[in-house]
Design an enzyme around this catalytic site. Structure first.
Site: not given
Length: 196
Positions: A20, A42, A50
């Site tokens: 990522y 988010e 995350w």
């Protein structure tokens, strides 16, 4: 002798985060569907890591019609109940409901500004901000701009768009380049925005 490529310290903790970081984080995003995806993800991340969200990203895309805001805005209670029973996503009632609320608000913004991209990028005058952080601990959790963005999104009816969530969104979508200056992606991302 192999030289090691320097990268942001947070990206070293898992292959998923590394991928990522190397391919997506901080790349300026202008596609409305991708911007909506990040807004939802988010928000879903609030209170979680995350990496948890990244592991569920494919599940989210499948469950939420590949983040088609037009479809999500029309979800009924039956669909919401099905989502809340889906282990492929974060099954939080407030977060799932907020995705539907945000889809409706997103469509209104598109109508008013022509695209969500035109609306959201105005907060940085259409150009990525290239910060110069030496270490990951230097990065702020929020800024004056993310605070302004948050307030405006809330005013427009969006949920799960606090200042910290907005700043993480800005980082993810390349509105700010928060790679540390010694990270190999810092210069690459900077070049990307000058090539546009």
């Amino acid at each position: 002798m192999k030289t090691l490529t320097k990268k942001c310290s947070w990206a070293l903790t898992s292959p998923l985060l590394k991928h990522y970081h190397d391919k997506e984080w901080g790349v300026p995003a202008h596609d409305d569907r991708l911007l909506f995806e990040f807004l939802i993800l988010e928000g879903a991340q609030a209170g979680l890591s995350w990496s948890t969200i990244l592991k569920k990203r494919a599940g989210y895309r499948e469950a939420f019609d590949h983040f088609d805001a037009g479809l999500i805005a029309r979800y009924d209670q039956q669909k919401i109940d099905a989502l809340l029973a889906n282990p492929a996503i974060v099954r939080n009632k407030l977060k799932v409901n907020s995705a539907v609320i945000n889809a409706k608000a997103f469509l209104k913004v598109q109508q008013e500004f022509g695209s969500f991209n035109d609306y959201i990028w105005q907060f940085v005058d259409g150009n990525p901000v290239h910060n110069t952080w030496n270490t990951f601990t230097d990065l702020p959790a929020s800024t004056r701009v993310s605070e302004l963005m948050s307030r405006d999104l809330v005013k427009r009816g969006f949920k799960f768009v606090g200042s910290t969530i907005c700043y993480a969104f800005m980082q993810a979508t390349g509105m700010v380049n928060d790679h540390t200056v010694d990270c190999f992606r810092y210069a690459e991302i900077k070049k990307l925005s000058t090539d546009e």
